[in-house]
Design an enzyme around this catalytic site. Sequence first.
Site, PDB file in Angstrom:
ATOM      1  N   GLY A   1      33.990  35.527  36.542  1.00 15.22           N
ATOM      2  CA  GLY A   1      34.521  36.438  37.548  1.00 15.22           C
ATOM      3  C   GLY A   1      35.273  35.590  38.542  1.00 15.22           C
ATOM      4  O   GLY A   1      35.284  34.359  38.429  1.00 15.22           O
TER       5      GLY A   1
ATOM      6  N   LYS B   1      43.788  32.370  46.206  1.00 17.11           N
ATOM      7  CA  LYS B   1      42.950  31.395  45.496  1.00 17.11           C
ATOM      8  C   LYS B   1      42.426  30.363  46.495  1.00 17.11           C
ATOM      9  O   LYS B   1      43.196  29.876  47.327  1.00 17.11           O
ATOM     10  CB  LYS B   1      43.822  30.707  44.435  1.00 17.11           C
TER      11      LYS B   1
ATOM     12  N   ASP C   1      32.027  25.696  44.928  1.00 20.44           N
ATOM     13  CA  ASP C   1      32.221  25.775  46.382  1.00 20.44           C
ATOM     14  C   ASP C   1      33.236  26.842  46.804  1.00 20.44           C
ATOM     15  O   ASP C   1      33.506  27.017  47.993  1.00 20.44           O
ATOM     16  CB  ASP C   1      32.632  24.402  46.940  1.00 20.44           C
TER      17      ASP C   1
ATOM     18  N   ARG D   1      48.628  33.831  45.047  1.00 25.34           N
ATOM     19  CA  ARG D   1      49.199  34.101  43.729  1.00 25.34           C
ATOM     20  C   ARG D   1      49.676  35.551  43.667  1.00 25.34           C
ATOM     21  O   ARG D   1      49.005  36.455  44.152  1.00 25.34           O
ATOM     22  CB  ARG D   1      48.147  33.851  42.657  1.00 25.34           C
TER      23      ARG D   1
ATOM     24  N   ASP E   1      39.526  34.092  29.464  1.00 30.60           N
ATOM     25  CA  ASP E   1      39.576  34.513  30.871  1.00 30.60           C
ATOM     26  C   ASP E   1      40.840  33.996  31.550  1.00 30.60           C
ATOM     27  O   ASP E   1      41.126  34.369  32.684  1.00 30.60           O
ATOM     28  CB  ASP E   1      38.326  34.043  31.636  1.00 30.60           C
ATOM     29  N   ASN E   2      41.585  33.156  30.865  1.00 28.34           N
ATOM     30  CA  ASN E   2      42.852  32.671  31.433  1.00 28.34           C
ATOM     31  C   ASN E   2      44.052  33.301  30.729  1.00 28.34           C
ATOM     32  O   ASN E   2      45.162  32.782  30.812  1.00 28.34           O
ATOM     33  CB  ASN E   2      42.930  31.146  31.318  1.00 28.34           C
TER      34      ASN E   2
END
Length: 493
Positions: A97, A120, A132, A183, A259-260
């Site tokens: 996620g 991002k 993090d 983005r 996922d990319n």
Amino acid sequence: MSSQPAPASLPGLQFNNSFTQLPAPFFRRVAPQGLKEPVLVSFNQPLADQLGLSFDSAEDQALFLQAMSGNATLPGSDPVAMKYTGHQFGYYNPDLGDGRGLLLGEIHDRQGKHWDLHLKGAGTTPFSRGGDGRAVLRSCIREYLCSEAMYGLGIPTTRALCIVGSQEPVYRETVETGATLLRVASTHIRFGHFEYFYYSRDEKNLKVLADYLIGQQFPHWQDNPDRYQLLLEEAVRRTARLIAHWQAVGFNHGVMNTDNMSILGETFDYGPFAFLDDFQSDYICNHSDYQGRYAFNQQPGIGFWNCQCLAQAMLPLVGEKAALAALEQYDEHFHGHLIGLFRAKLGFEKQLEGDALLVRDLLREMERNRVDYSIFFRQLGHIRSVQEPGGARDLFIDRAAFDGWAERYQRRLAAESATPAQRSERMNRHNPKYILRNYMAQTAIEKAQQGDFSEVNRLLHLLQKPFDEQPENDHYAALPPDWGKGMEISCSS
Ligand code: AMP
Ligand code: MG
């Protein structure tokens, strides 16, 4: 949480948050965690113009910086972390996620086109898995420059509006500083969004997801009973075409996990990517890819493998027969598009039978001779005849091998009607003079880490026009320095 409601809105940034109208499993609401002492590293003016954004007053600029560093939430924005899953290096991971990025909302540009704005590096989310939630300046610069380079090359891609830097320490292999990247994409829906609902056996939301995407991107299919099949076929075809583009331009993505993979077939999630220097078909840009799963020459097959994952996830919507029929289109689209791109690179307008063989033999010799991929094709456009081969021949150690190929090439060119000057002009529009070599990004990063953002901005402008002659920038079109050749890039970002 440090974020505070913003006092005013910014011109052009009228958010609508259709994604947050979806059922609860699709997202978690998360307030951004701001970076301290933010500074604007770069602003992509051409993209801002396209989106109809202009922040002229000092107040607007200050508010923009606050919003882009996660310190203010603009009115109307409703930041969420999207839930998705995906196959990473061949294995299904249910826990993915947005772990360090937030969908701030959606806007429409002057043409009414929909854009997702995703911040991002905005801090931790419920999907951070111990990370993090941050992005480092280095990786933001790489994504920012490469996505714009891809756009300049005419290859489908996400884009980025700005980078904001800070002095906040972020711990990777060394201590780096935190940054954010805004983005901008047609969608942030990935193959992994479909996989999430499929593997959670939530067919209801799988359908909601597909209908949402269709309503937003393909409204003309909304009432079509075959709309899910159309969506899958479209995703397969776009993926095939995207990967043909990557192969033709010599781009290695590096982390083609599902996922990319954007459902709209855009280059997505720039990590350890590379443009090839010397042509090496099995080049692996990702330092952590020990098996070479995502090597340059594996990309076409992995693109198909990923489409299989998507088709599997859409099985409840389309059934087996339609899923297989969609997958069958991959090969034809990939090969058809690839040969078309290579014909353009070689200056052919006609489609003749031996063309694929000519390309194969050229690539074989280029690999054997360690020929720089981009420089060669650009130089090839300047060949007048075998007797006057120009710089292309000099790139080969085995000149006789080049001469043998060049004679075949010349015979093939005889079937074309364009003059050498016309061909050269056309080839220059297909063979970029300027690509983002990793050493160029590295130089810009090192300067930016010292507080000098000039090289980031110079490269941004350079790469927005990769096919144009830019004599003042000729050194960027030269062979890379030895230290910068074939750099392997760490996955950490
Ligand atoms: P990537 O390799 O960047 O595509 O990321 C894979 C997954 O890890 C995604 O779910 C990301 O959101 C998550 N991720 C990557 N880096 C971080 C980070 N520093 N903190 C939290 N999550 C991260
Ligand atoms: Mg990712």
